[in-house]
Each structure stands twice: as structure tokens, then as C-alpha cells.
Design a protein around this motif. Structure first.
Motif, PDB file in Angstrom:
ATOM      1  N   TYR A  22      40.632  35.392  37.985  1.00  0.00           N
ATOM      2  CA  TYR A  22      41.284  33.844  38.259  1.00  0.00           C
ATOM      3  C   TYR A  22      42.941  33.756  38.601  1.00  0.00           C
ATOM      4  CZ  TYR A  22      36.611  32.977  36.681  1.00  0.00           C
ATOM      5  OH  TYR A  22      35.427  32.948  36.239  1.00  0.00           O
ATOM      6  N   LEU A  23      43.569  34.645  37.905  1.00  0.00           N
ATOM      7  CA  LEU A  23      44.975  34.688  38.308  1.00  0.00           C
ATOM      8  C   LEU A  23      45.138  35.058  39.730  1.00  0.00           C
ATOM      9  CD1 LEU A  23      48.079  34.621  37.175  1.00  0.00           C
ATOM     10  CD2 LEU A  23      47.716  37.089  36.682  1.00  0.00           C
ATOM     11  N   SER A  24      44.424  36.083  40.090  1.00  0.00           N
ATOM     12  CA  SER A  24      44.658  36.438  41.625  1.00  0.00           C
ATOM     13  C   SER A  24      44.331  35.191  42.536  1.00  0.00           C
ATOM     14  CB  SER A  24      43.719  37.561  41.767  1.00  0.00           C
ATOM     15  OG  SER A  24      44.147  38.661  41.168  1.00  0.00           O
ATOM     16  N   ALA A  25      43.347  34.551  41.976  1.00  0.00           N
ATOM     17  CA  ALA A  25      42.794  33.338  42.995  1.00  0.00           C
ATOM     18  C   ALA A  25      43.810  32.094  42.788  1.00  0.00           C
ATOM     19  CB  ALA A  25      41.392  32.832  42.435  1.00  0.00           C
ATOM     20  N   LEU A  26      44.512  32.063  41.881  1.00  0.00           N
ATOM     21  CA  LEU A  26      45.334  30.831  41.710  1.00  0.00           C
ATOM     22  C   LEU A  26      46.252  30.390  42.878  1.00  0.00           C
ATOM     23  CD1 LEU A  26      45.881  30.396  37.741  1.00  0.00           C
ATOM     24  CD2 LEU A  26      44.299  28.916  39.147  1.00  0.00           C
ATOM     25  N   PRO A  27      47.276  31.342  42.955  1.00  0.00           N
ATOM     26  CA  PRO A  27      48.090  30.874  44.005  1.00  0.00           C
ATOM     27  C   PRO A  27      47.820  31.427  45.494  1.00  0.00           C
ATOM     28  CG  PRO A  27      49.033  33.042  43.135  1.00  0.00           C
ATOM     29  CD  PRO A  27      47.522  32.601  42.468  1.00  0.00           C
ATOM     30  N   PHE A  28      46.786  30.626  45.951  1.00  0.00           N
ATOM     31  CA  PHE A  28      46.306  30.646  47.444  1.00  0.00           C
ATOM     32  C   PHE A  28      45.575  32.029  47.562  1.00  0.00           C
ATOM     33  CE2 PHE A  28      49.960  27.615  47.475  1.00  0.00           C
ATOM     34  CZ  PHE A  28      49.408  26.376  47.533  1.00  0.00           C
ATOM     35  N   TYR A  29      44.860  32.470  46.782  1.00  0.00           N
ATOM     36  CA  TYR A  29      44.269  33.682  46.748  1.00  0.00           C
ATOM     37  C   TYR A  29      45.240  34.695  46.939  1.00  0.00           C
ATOM     38  CZ  TYR A  29      40.126  31.156  46.286  1.00  0.00           C
ATOM     39  OH  TYR A  29      39.087  30.266  45.697  1.00  0.00           O
ATOM     40  N   LEU A  30      46.483  34.492  46.730  1.00  0.00           N
ATOM     41  CA  LEU A  30      47.405  35.661  46.995  1.00  0.00           C
ATOM     42  C   LEU A  30      47.272  37.217  46.383  1.00  0.00           C
ATOM     43  CD1 LEU A  30      50.104  36.323  48.740  1.00  0.00           C
ATOM     44  CD2 LEU A  30      51.482  35.482  46.589  1.00  0.00           C
ATOM     45  N   GLY A  31      46.610  36.985  45.100  1.00  0.00           N
ATOM     46  CA  GLY A  31      46.299  38.421  44.394  1.00  0.00           C
ATOM     47  C   GLY A  31      45.294  38.894  45.161  1.00  0.00           C
ATOM     48  N   PHE A  32      44.368  38.299  45.578  1.00  0.00           N
ATOM     49  CA  PHE A  32      43.089  39.176  46.456  1.00  0.00           C
ATOM     50  C   PHE A  32      43.677  39.469  47.741  1.00  0.00           C
ATOM     51  CE2 PHE A  32      40.601  36.248  43.889  1.00  0.00           C
ATOM     52  CZ  PHE A  32      40.002  37.118  43.059  1.00  0.00           C
ATOM     53  N   LEU A  33      44.642  38.467  48.457  1.00  0.00           N
ATOM     54  CA  LEU A  33      45.170  38.749  49.729  1.00  0.00           C
ATOM     55  C   LEU A  33      46.207  40.310  49.731  1.00  0.00           C
ATOM     56  CD1 LEU A  33      45.938  35.577  51.143  1.00  0.00           C
ATOM     57  CD2 LEU A  33      44.349  37.136  51.985  1.00  0.00           C
ATOM     58  N   TRP A  34      46.430  40.391  48.292  1.00  0.00           N
ATOM     59  CA  TRP A  34      47.489  41.677  48.050  1.00  0.00           C
ATOM     60  C   TRP A  34      46.680  42.733  48.306  1.00  0.00           C
ATOM     61  CZ3 TRP A  34      52.521  40.785  46.851  1.00  0.00           C
ATOM     62  CH2 TRP A  34      53.162  41.828  46.469  1.00  0.00           C
ATOM     63  N   VAL A  35      45.592  43.004  48.140  1.00  0.00           N
ATOM     64  CA  VAL A  35      44.862  44.112  48.635  1.00  0.00           C
ATOM     65  C   VAL A  35      45.057  44.615  50.204  1.00  0.00           C
ATOM     66  CG1 VAL A  35      42.391  45.070  49.191  1.00  0.00           C
ATOM     67  CG2 VAL A  35      42.626  43.637  46.967  1.00  0.00           C
ATOM     68  N   ALA A  36      45.426  43.616  50.862  1.00  0.00           N
ATOM     69  CA  ALA A  36      45.424  44.062  52.410  1.00  0.00           C
ATOM     70  C   ALA A  36      46.893  44.776  52.403  1.00  0.00           C
ATOM     71  CB  ALA A  36      45.544  42.928  53.218  1.00  0.00           C
ATOM     72  N   ARG A  37      47.845  44.693  51.752  1.00  0.00           N
ATOM     73  CA  ARG A  37      49.248  45.015  51.902  1.00  0.00           C
ATOM     74  C   ARG A  37      49.246  46.428  50.779  1.00  0.00           C
ATOM     75  NH1 ARG A  37      53.193  44.655  48.734  1.00  0.00           N
ATOM     76  NH2 ARG A  37      54.579  44.895  50.101  1.00  0.00           N
TER      77      ARG A  37
END
Length: 146
Positions: free
Chosen positions: A102-117
Motif C-alpha cells: 500500500y505504501l508502494s502504491a500511494l505516491p502514484f505507484y512509484l514504489g512499484f515503478l521502482w522495480v524498473a530502475r
């Protein structure tokens, strides 16, 4: 460890979501009828909350604790591991991972997008829980069987 990247994990999430919907939609129709889909109300009752908001993460958590994977991750040949040891994550790591999604999703899914970098392909929820998603090891097929 062979870390699983962003797009395969997106695919696994889509598979998991579709499988959950196969169970969730008939349950909601059985309780609320087909008019369930005709209302604009966000909250439709306690059954809606339990089936749509509580049940999916609990099912996901049960898969993570029991199998270190979900059906979607199984389909792409991935498992969740302890990032330090490469072994099965503890139940507490799985709970941390679930809550911090849920924390990963809160700021525009930035925590999930982090996987890409990230070099180890970890989202924020993985980093906080100390987990990683890797390709499942396959056993070599003897030459005689090929």
C-alpha cells in the motif's frame, strides 16, 4: 539470483487480478444482484468491503506464506525469496511485504515503478520486507530425456 523485472511482474499481477475477479464478481452478484454494477457508490456494504478489499490481500498473503508465490508468479516462473539468503521468506516478511504494498502504491505507484530502475528489481515493499522476486530454479533435464 536472477531477479524478475518490471514487465513480467506486471503480467503476473494481471493474471492474479483476473483469477481473483473470477471468484469476486460472482460472489458480489450473488449478494447484491446485477444492480451492483449499476451504482456509482464507492461503498456498497460490509460484504462488498470484505470481498473486494479484505479478501484479495489475505488470499495473496496466504499464497506468499504457503508457496512463496502466487498463481501469476507461477505462470512466469517466479518466486518470492528472502533477499539476503535466497531462501523462503518468513511469514513476518510476507506480512510486511503485503502491508507495504500500500505504501508502494500511494505516491502514484512509484514504489512499484521502482522495480524498473532498481538493480535487484525490488519495489519499496520488497526493500522494506527484505524480499526479492527471482526466477524459479529449474532442474536440468538429463540429455537422455531431451
Amino acid at each position: 539470483m536472477d531477479y524478475v523485472g518490471f514487465w513480467p511482474r506486471v503480467g503476473a499481477t494481471l493474471i492474479d487480478t483476473l483469477l481473483l475477479l473470477i471468484f469476486i464478481i460472482p460472489m458480489l452478484i450473488a449478494i447484491y444482484g446485477e444492480s451492483y454494477f449499476l451504482t456509482d457508490s464507492f461503498f456498497r456494504g460490509p460484504a462488498h468491503f470484505m470481498i473486494s478489499c479484505v479478501m484479495p490481500p489475505l488470499i495473496q498473503l496466504a499464497f506468499w506464506i504457503a508457496l512463496s508465490t502466487t498463481p501469476g508468479k507461477m505462470a512466469i516462473g517466479a518466486i518470492i525469496v528472502d533477499a539476503k539468503t535466497g531462501g523462503k521468506p518468513s511469514a513476518s516478511q510476507c506480512v510486511k511485504r503485503c502491508l507495504n504494498a500500500y505504501l508502494s502504491a500511494l505516491p502514484f505507484y512509484l514504489g512499484f515503478l521502482w522495480v524498473a530502475r532498481d538493480p535487484r528489481k525490488q519495489g519499496w515493499h520488497d526493500k522494506i520486507a527484505g524480499t526479492a522476486v527471482i526466477r524459479r530454479k529449474t532442474t536440468a533435464v538429463p540429455a537422455a530425456l531431451q
